[in-house]
Scaffold this motif. Structure first.
Motif, PDB file in Angstrom:
ATOM      1  N   SER A   1     -10.664   3.331 -14.207  1.00 20.12           N
ATOM      2  CA  SER A   1     -10.247   2.170 -14.998  1.00 20.12           C
ATOM      3  C   SER A   1     -11.337   1.106 -15.037  1.00 20.12           C
ATOM      4  O   SER A   1     -11.522   0.428 -16.051  1.00 20.12           O
ATOM      5  CB  SER A   1      -8.947   1.580 -14.442  1.00 20.12           C
ATOM      6  N   ALA A   2     -12.081   0.958 -13.927  1.00 20.43           N
ATOM      7  CA  ALA A   2     -13.138  -0.060 -13.882  1.00 20.43           C
ATOM      8  C   ALA A   2     -14.269   0.250 -14.851  1.00 20.43           C
ATOM      9  O   ALA A   2     -14.919  -0.674 -15.368  1.00 20.43           O
ATOM     10  CB  ALA A   2     -13.683  -0.180 -12.461  1.00 20.43           C
ATOM     11  N   VAL A   3     -14.538   1.529 -15.088  1.00 20.10           N
ATOM     12  CA  VAL A   3     -15.623   1.914 -16.011  1.00 20.10           C
ATOM     13  C   VAL A   3     -15.051   2.639 -17.222  1.00 20.10           C
ATOM     14  O   VAL A   3     -15.746   3.432 -17.864  1.00 20.10           O
ATOM     15  CB  VAL A   3     -16.683   2.780 -15.295  1.00 20.10           C
ATOM     16  N   GLY A   4     -13.815   2.343 -17.559  1.00 20.34           N
ATOM     17  CA  GLY A   4     -13.148   3.017 -18.665  1.00 20.34           C
ATOM     18  C   GLY A   4     -13.858   2.854 -19.994  1.00 20.34           C
ATOM     19  O   GLY A   4     -13.911   3.787 -20.801  1.00 20.34           O
ATOM     20  N   ALA A   5     -14.427   1.664 -20.242  1.00 16.77           N
ATOM     21  CA  ALA A   5     -15.120   1.430 -21.509  1.00 16.77           C
ATOM     22  C   ALA A   5     -16.344   2.322 -21.629  1.00 16.77           C
ATOM     23  O   ALA A   5     -16.622   2.881 -22.704  1.00 16.77           O
ATOM     24  CB  ALA A   5     -15.521  -0.041 -21.622  1.00 16.77           C
ATOM     25  N   GLU A   6     -17.086   2.475 -20.539  1.00 12.85           N
ATOM     26  CA  GLU A   6     -18.286   3.317 -20.555  1.00 12.85           C
ATOM     27  C   GLU A   6     -17.920   4.789 -20.725  1.00 12.85           C
ATOM     28  O   GLU A   6     -18.608   5.528 -21.440  1.00 12.85           O
ATOM     29  CB  GLU A   6     -19.085   3.115 -19.263  1.00 12.85           C
ATOM     30  N   LEU A   7     -16.844   5.221 -20.071  1.00  8.74           N
ATOM     31  CA  LEU A   7     -16.397   6.601 -20.231  1.00  8.74           C
ATOM     32  C   LEU A   7     -15.959   6.875 -21.668  1.00  8.74           C
ATOM     33  O   LEU A   7     -16.298   7.914 -22.252  1.00  8.74           O
ATOM     34  CB  LEU A   7     -15.244   6.890 -19.271  1.00  8.74           C
TER      35      LEU A   7
ATOM     36  N   VAL B   1     -21.517  11.862 -13.483  1.00  7.01           N
ATOM     37  CA  VAL B   1     -22.777  11.234 -13.901  1.00  7.01           C
ATOM     38  C   VAL B   1     -22.504   9.955 -14.683  1.00  7.01           C
ATOM     39  O   VAL B   1     -23.060   8.889 -14.390  1.00  7.01           O
ATOM     40  CB  VAL B   1     -23.618  12.213 -14.745  1.00  7.01           C
ATOM     41  N   VAL B   2     -21.642  10.043 -15.691  1.00 10.76           N
ATOM     42  CA  VAL B   2     -21.365   8.883 -16.543  1.00 10.76           C
ATOM     43  C   VAL B   2     -20.673   7.779 -15.751  1.00 10.76           C
ATOM     44  O   VAL B   2     -21.070   6.603 -15.805  1.00 10.76           O
ATOM     45  CB  VAL B   2     -20.513   9.294 -17.759  1.00 10.76           C
ATOM     46  N   ALA B   3     -19.637   8.140 -14.999  1.00  9.00           N
ATOM     47  CA  ALA B   3     -18.909   7.150 -14.210  1.00  9.00           C
ATOM     48  C   ALA B   3     -19.803   6.544 -13.135  1.00  9.00           C
ATOM     49  O   ALA B   3     -19.777   5.330 -12.886  1.00  9.00           O
ATOM     50  CB  ALA B   3     -17.678   7.784 -13.576  1.00  9.00           C
ATOM     51  N   GLY B   4     -20.610   7.384 -12.489  1.00 13.16           N
ATOM     52  CA  GLY B   4     -21.490   6.893 -11.428  1.00 13.16           C
ATOM     53  C   GLY B   4     -22.561   5.962 -11.941  1.00 13.16           C
ATOM     54  O   GLY B   4     -22.859   4.941 -11.307  1.00 13.16           O
TER      55      GLY B   4
END
Length: 414
Positions: free
Chosen positions: A95-101, A29-32
Motif C-alpha cells: 500500500s505504501a508503494v501502491g502508486a509505483e506498482l 524489484v519494483v516494490a523494493g
C-alpha cells in the motif's frame, strides 16, 4: 554506507524492462526500488549502493522507470499483496508503494508466444522490440535495460528459438543492453551469435547467483587453496512458488544445475562426484532451503565432511542484484561499451566470457570495473577518451535485425 549518485545521473531517466514482469522477482524489484527511494527501507543487498561504487556515474534509483513483458495478467499491486502475505515483502509495503506498482503495471505488455499464437519468430521479435521502443519513447527515458527474470525454461534444442531468445533478440533489435538473470538460453543460442556481436550494446548473464551457488563460489576456492581433496559434493534444493513449479520439469532443472556444476569444476579444477536435486514443495511458497554435503580428505587421508544449510527467499535475494545489474548495464551503455560484460561475473553462476569463478576474484573484477566507470566519468569531464570497446556516449546501435526459427516456450513470470 550508501553511495551518492554522480551529477551526471541527475535529470535523466533510465528504463528497466523486465521479462517476467509480474513474477515474484520483478514485483520485489519494483516494490523494493520504490521503498529504498522513499527512504522506507535501506538498500540492503545492493552492492552498487556501497562506497566502492560512489561517483561511478550509475543512474540513481529514483530515475528508474519500470515496464516489461509477461504472459500472466495478475496486476503488480495484487501480486505484491500476495508476497506480503507470504512474508516476502514487509507488511504494509504494497500500500505504501501502491502508486509505483500501479505505474509499472500500466507499462507491462503481453508477451509470448501464447498457446495458439500463429506469429513466426520474426513477427514475435518485431512485436517485442516495438513494445520496448514504444515504452522508451512514451516514458522519455535515455536508455532501457532489458532484464530476463522469467521462469526457467528447458535447454534449447534444435534450430528454433525459445521464448528467452526471442526476447533477447528483441532487446538487441531495440538497441538495449540485455541481462539474462535466468538459466534460460537467451543470447546463448547459436542463431543469435552474429546478432550479439554486431548489436553494439553490452550484455551480461546468465543465471543469477543468489544462494547455494554463492556459497559454492566461496567454499570451492577455500578447499583448493588449502589443498584439501574434495571427493564428492552433493546438494538438494527444496523450493516452491513459480520457480519450484518450473523446475519440477527435469529439463528445466538440468538447465539450472549446469551453472552450479560449472562453478565447482572451475573453482576445484575438475568435476567432482555428486549431483544437485531440486524438489518442488509448493507449501514453501517463495522460500527455499538448499543443503550441501561435501566429503573431503585431509592430511594422511583423514576423511571429513562439511555440511551447509541455506534458507532464504529467492525474490529478496535476487531483487537487489537485478537493480545492481540494471544500473551497471545502463552506465556501460552510456559510455559506449559493447559486447559481453565479463566484469559482472560476480552476479552469475554461468557468466559470459572467461573470467574467474572465485567470488573474491569476481568481486575484485567488479570493483575494478566500477573504477573504470568512475575514471571514464572523470576523463569525460576533462574531454578525454575512456573505456573498453566504446562506440559513442549515446550507446549502441539500434536496428539490428532478428533471426528466424520456431519458438515453443512461454515467458511466464518467475
Amino acid at each position: 554506507m550508501s553511495a551518492s549518485p554522480s551529477a551526471s545521473s541527475h535529470g535523466s531517466r533510465t528504463g528497466v524492462w523486465l521479462i517476467g514482469a509480474r513474477g515474484s522477482v520483478a514485483t520485489t524489484v519494483v516494490a523494493g526500488c520504490a521503498a529504498v527511494t522513499a527512504g522506507l527501507h535501506p538498500a540492503t543487498g545492493m552492492v552498487t549502493e556501497t562506497t566502492d561504487f560512489a561517483d561511478a556515474g550509475l543512474p540513481a534509483l529514483s530515475s528508474l522507470v519500470f515496464g516489461g513483458h509477461d504472459t500472466v495478467d495478475c496486476p503488480l499491486p495484487k501480486r505484491a499483496e500476495a508476497l506480503a502475505a507470504g512474508g516476502v515483502l514487509p507488511h504494509g509495503l504494497p500500500s505504501a508503494v501502491g502508486a509505483e506498482l500501479a505505474a509499472a503495471d500500466r507499462e507491462i505488455r503481453i508477451g509470448g508466444p501464447l498457446p495458439g499464437d500463429t506469429r513466426d519468430d520474426e513477427e514475435l521479435i518485431a512485436a517485442f522490440a516495438a513494445d520496448i521502443t514504444d515504452f522508451a519513447r512514451r516514458c522519455g527515458v535515455d536508455r532501457t535495460v532489458v532484464v530476463n527474470v522469467a521462469s526457467t525454461e528447458p535447454a534449447a534444442t534444435g534450430a528454433g528459438l525459445p521464448a528467452s531468445s526471442l526476447y533477447a533478440a528483441a532487446a538487441l533489435r531495440a538497441g538495449c543492453p540485455y541481462v539474462n538473470f535466468t538459466p534460460s538460453t537467451g543470447l546463448h543460442h547459436p542463431a543469435l551469435a552474429a546478432l550479439a556481436d554486431s548489436s553494439g550494446v553490452p550484455y551480461a548473464g546468465r543465471d543469477g547467483k543468489t544462494g547455494q551457488t554463492l556459497l559454492r563460489s566461496v567454499l570451492g576456492p577455500m578447499f583448493a587453496q588449502r589443498a584439501l581433496a574434495v571427493r564428492a559434493w552433493s546438494g538438494t534444493n527444496l523450493l516452491g512458488g513459480g520457480d519450484g513449479a518450473a523446475l519440477a520439469d527435469p529439463a528445466a532443472a538440468a538447465a539450472k544445475n549446469a551453472g552450479k556444476e560449472r562453478v565447482l569444476a572451475d573453482t576445484l579444477g575438475a568435476p567432482v562426484e555428486g549431483e544437485v536435486h531440486i524438489d518442488d514443495v509448493p507449501a514453501l511458497g517463495d522460500w527455499k532451503t538448499a543443503w550441501d554435503h561435501i566429503a573431503f580428505d585431509g592430511f594422511l587421508g583423514a576423511r571429513m565432511v562439511l555440511q551447509t544449510t541455506w534458507q532464504g527467499c529467492d525474490s529478496s535475494l535476487a531483487a537487489p542484484l537485478v537493480l545492481d545489474l540494471a544500473r551497471l548495464a545502463a552506465r556501460a551503455h552510456q559510455k559506449g561499451l559493447s559486447g559481453p560484460l565479463e566484469e559482472l561475473g560476480f552476479y552469475f553462476k554461468d557468466p559470459v566470457g572467461e573470467g574467474p569463478a572465485s567470488l573474491a576474484e569476481q568481486y575484485g573484477e567488479l570493483k575494478r570495473f566500477a573504477g573504470r566507470l568512475r575514471d571514464a566519468e572523470e576523463r569525460a569531464c576533462d574531454g578525454g577518451d575512456s573505456g573498453r570497446r566504446e562506440d559513442s556516449e549515446d550507446g549502441g546501435t539500434p536496428g539490428a535485425s532478428g533471426t528466424g526459427g520456431g519458438a515453443d516456450e512461454r515467458g511466464a513470470g518467475r
